[in-house]
Design a protein around this motif. Structure first.
Motif, mmCIF file in Angstrom:
data_model
loop_
_atom_site.group_PDB
_atom_site.id
_atom_site.type_symbol
_atom_site.label_atom_id
_atom_site.label_comp_id
_atom_site.label_asym_id
_atom_site.label_seq_id
_atom_site.Cartn_x
_atom_site.Cartn_y
_atom_site.Cartn_z
ATOM 1 N N ARG A 155 0.875 -1.171 0.049
ATOM 2 C CA ARG A 155 0.099 0.086 -0.045
ATOM 3 C C ARG A 155 0.786 1.290 0.055
ATOM 4 O O ARG A 155 1.775 1.396 0.863
ATOM 5 C CB ARG A 155 -1.004 -0.095 1.301
ATOM 6 C CG ARG A 155 -1.948 -0.999 0.954
ATOM 7 C CD ARG A 155 -2.588 -1.090 2.366
ATOM 8 N NE ARG A 155 -3.878 -2.087 2.282
ATOM 9 C CZ ARG A 155 -3.697 -3.406 2.490
ATOM 10 N NH1 ARG A 155 -2.584 -3.705 2.751
ATOM 11 N NH2 ARG A 155 -4.750 -4.251 2.403
ATOM 12 N N ILE A 156 0.657 2.193 -1.022
ATOM 13 C CA ILE A 156 1.321 3.211 -0.938
ATOM 14 C C ILE A 156 0.701 4.663 -0.848
ATOM 15 O O ILE A 156 -0.456 4.670 -1.360
ATOM 16 C CB ILE A 156 2.127 3.457 -2.368
ATOM 17 C CG1 ILE A 156 2.761 2.307 -2.753
ATOM 18 C CG2 ILE A 156 2.888 4.838 -2.602
ATOM 19 C CD1 ILE A 156 3.407 2.337 -4.207
ATOM 20 N N ASP A 157 0.560 5.255 0.329
ATOM 21 C CA ASP A 157 -0.239 6.366 0.864
ATOM 22 C C ASP A 157 -0.066 7.580 -0.384
ATOM 23 O O ASP A 157 1.145 7.819 -0.447
ATOM 24 C CB ASP A 157 0.256 6.730 2.153
ATOM 25 C CG ASP A 157 -0.693 7.858 2.775
ATOM 26 O OD1 ASP A 157 -1.322 8.458 2.065
ATOM 27 O OD2 ASP A 157 -0.876 7.809 3.887
ATOM 28 N N TYR A 158 -1.005 8.046 -0.697
ATOM 29 C CA TYR A 158 -0.992 9.285 -1.633
ATOM 30 C C TYR A 158 -0.101 10.213 -0.824
ATOM 31 O O TYR A 158 0.432 10.985 -1.872
ATOM 32 C CB TYR A 158 -2.605 9.767 -1.756
ATOM 33 C CG TYR A 158 -3.161 8.797 -2.854
ATOM 34 C CD1 TYR A 158 -2.728 8.546 -4.056
ATOM 35 C CD2 TYR A 158 -4.432 8.332 -2.517
ATOM 36 C CE1 TYR A 158 -3.360 7.888 -4.965
ATOM 37 C CE2 TYR A 158 -5.219 7.508 -3.220
ATOM 38 C CZ TYR A 158 -4.907 7.186 -4.304
ATOM 39 O OH TYR A 158 -5.387 6.458 -5.326
ATOM 40 N N ALA A 159 -0.190 10.652 0.176
ATOM 41 C CA ALA A 159 0.422 11.591 0.848
ATOM 42 C C ALA A 159 2.002 11.585 0.639
ATOM 43 O O ALA A 159 2.757 12.383 0.761
ATOM 44 C CB ALA A 159 0.102 11.950 2.278
ATOM 45 N N MET A 160 2.190 10.164 0.581
ATOM 46 C CA MET A 160 3.773 9.748 0.430
ATOM 47 C C MET A 160 4.439 9.984 -1.095
ATOM 48 O O MET A 160 5.638 9.625 -1.135
ATOM 49 C CB MET A 160 4.248 8.655 1.272
ATOM 50 C CG MET A 160 3.731 8.540 2.641
ATOM 51 S SD MET A 160 4.260 9.898 3.650
ATOM 52 C CE MET A 160 6.266 9.399 3.474
ATOM 53 N N LEU A 162 10.160 -0.184 -7.201
ATOM 54 C CA LEU A 162 9.533 0.907 -6.426
ATOM 55 C C LEU A 162 10.480 1.911 -5.845
ATOM 56 O O LEU A 162 10.106 3.038 -5.926
ATOM 57 C CB LEU A 162 8.402 0.490 -5.342
ATOM 58 C CG LEU A 162 7.288 -0.440 -5.815
ATOM 59 C CD1 LEU A 162 6.661 -1.302 -4.451
ATOM 60 C CD2 LEU A 162 6.258 0.500 -6.796
ATOM 61 N N ALA A 163 11.524 1.334 -5.636
ATOM 62 C CA ALA A 163 12.493 2.362 -5.221
ATOM 63 C C ALA A 163 13.192 3.298 -6.457
ATOM 64 O O ALA A 163 13.261 4.251 -6.010
ATOM 65 C CB ALA A 163 13.789 1.506 -4.562
ATOM 66 N N ASP A 164 13.023 2.704 -7.603
ATOM 67 C CA ASP A 164 13.571 3.338 -8.786
ATOM 68 C C ASP A 164 12.549 4.434 -9.053
ATOM 69 O O ASP A 164 12.853 5.697 -9.550
ATOM 70 C CB ASP A 164 13.760 2.669 -10.007
ATOM 71 C CG ASP A 164 14.563 1.676 -9.957
ATOM 72 O OD1 ASP A 164 15.770 1.898 -9.211
ATOM 73 O OD2 ASP A 164 14.978 0.572 -10.804
ATOM 74 N N LEU A 165 11.330 4.327 -8.895
ATOM 75 C CA LEU A 165 10.283 5.262 -8.965
ATOM 76 C C LEU A 165 10.142 6.492 -7.633
ATOM 77 O O LEU A 165 9.240 7.110 -7.692
ATOM 78 C CB LEU A 165 8.902 4.520 -9.106
ATOM 79 C CG LEU A 165 8.574 3.670 -10.243
ATOM 80 C CD1 LEU A 165 7.227 2.610 -10.546
ATOM 81 C CD2 LEU A 165 8.680 4.544 -11.672
ATOM 82 N N LYS A 166 11.060 6.037 -6.792
ATOM 83 C CA LYS A 166 10.901 7.037 -5.574
ATOM 84 C C LYS A 166 10.036 6.760 -4.818
ATOM 85 O O LYS A 166 9.313 7.735 -3.993
ATOM 86 C CB LYS A 166 11.289 8.357 -5.923
ATOM 87 C CG LYS A 166 12.417 8.771 -6.878
ATOM 88 C CD LYS A 166 13.742 9.096 -6.176
ATOM 89 C CE LYS A 166 14.927 9.636 -6.935
ATOM 90 N NZ LYS A 166 15.465 8.616 -7.471
ATOM 91 N N LEU A 167 9.232 5.556 -4.765
ATOM 92 C CA LEU A 167 7.816 5.337 -4.028
ATOM 93 C C LEU A 167 8.180 4.611 -2.601
ATOM 94 O O LEU A 167 7.430 4.588 -1.600
ATOM 95 C CB LEU A 167 6.979 4.609 -4.632
ATOM 96 C CG LEU A 167 6.473 4.941 -6.035
ATOM 97 C CD1 LEU A 167 5.623 4.160 -6.896
ATOM 98 C CD2 LEU A 167 5.584 6.127 -5.534
ATOM 99 N N ILE A 168 9.690 4.178 -2.360
ATOM 100 C CA ILE A 168 9.843 3.525 -1.161
ATOM 101 C C ILE A 168 11.342 3.706 -1.018
ATOM 102 O O ILE A 168 11.878 4.222 -1.914
ATOM 103 C CB ILE A 168 9.582 1.973 -1.169
ATOM 104 C CG1 ILE A 168 10.379 1.491 -2.212
ATOM 105 C CG2 ILE A 168 8.314 1.684 -1.117
ATOM 106 C CD1 ILE A 168 10.397 -0.059 -2.080
#
Length: 73
Positions: free
Chosen positions: A9-14, A67-73
């Motif tokens: 789950r990826i929070d929109y705020a993040m 996901l790290a490449d996309l800067k999501l985590i």
């Protein structure tokens, strides 16, 4: 045979600034496409408070790298 599934789950705020938060379906599609292009059988969808990404647990490490490449985590 049953396959284990992981949900991220990826929070929109993040979300990083380069994602247009006003278009949550487009964000989910972009994430899903990026992971699938990396060979990960992921499904991403817009849920009211977050993006839900489901994938085989066996591909979790590769998904995290994507996901790290996309800067999501």
């Amino acid at each position: 045979m049953t396959m284990a599934t992981t949900t991220i789950r990826i929070d929109y705020a993040m979300l990083p600034d380069h994602f247009d938060r006003s278009r949550p379906n487009a964000i989910a599609e972009a994430i899903e496409t990026a992971l699938r292009d990396a060979g990960i059988k992921a499904e991403a969808s817009d849920i009211f408070s977050h993006i839900k990404v489901e994938l085989p647990t066996s591909q979790l490490t590769a998904a995290c790298a994507g996901l790290a490449d996309l800067k999501l985590i």
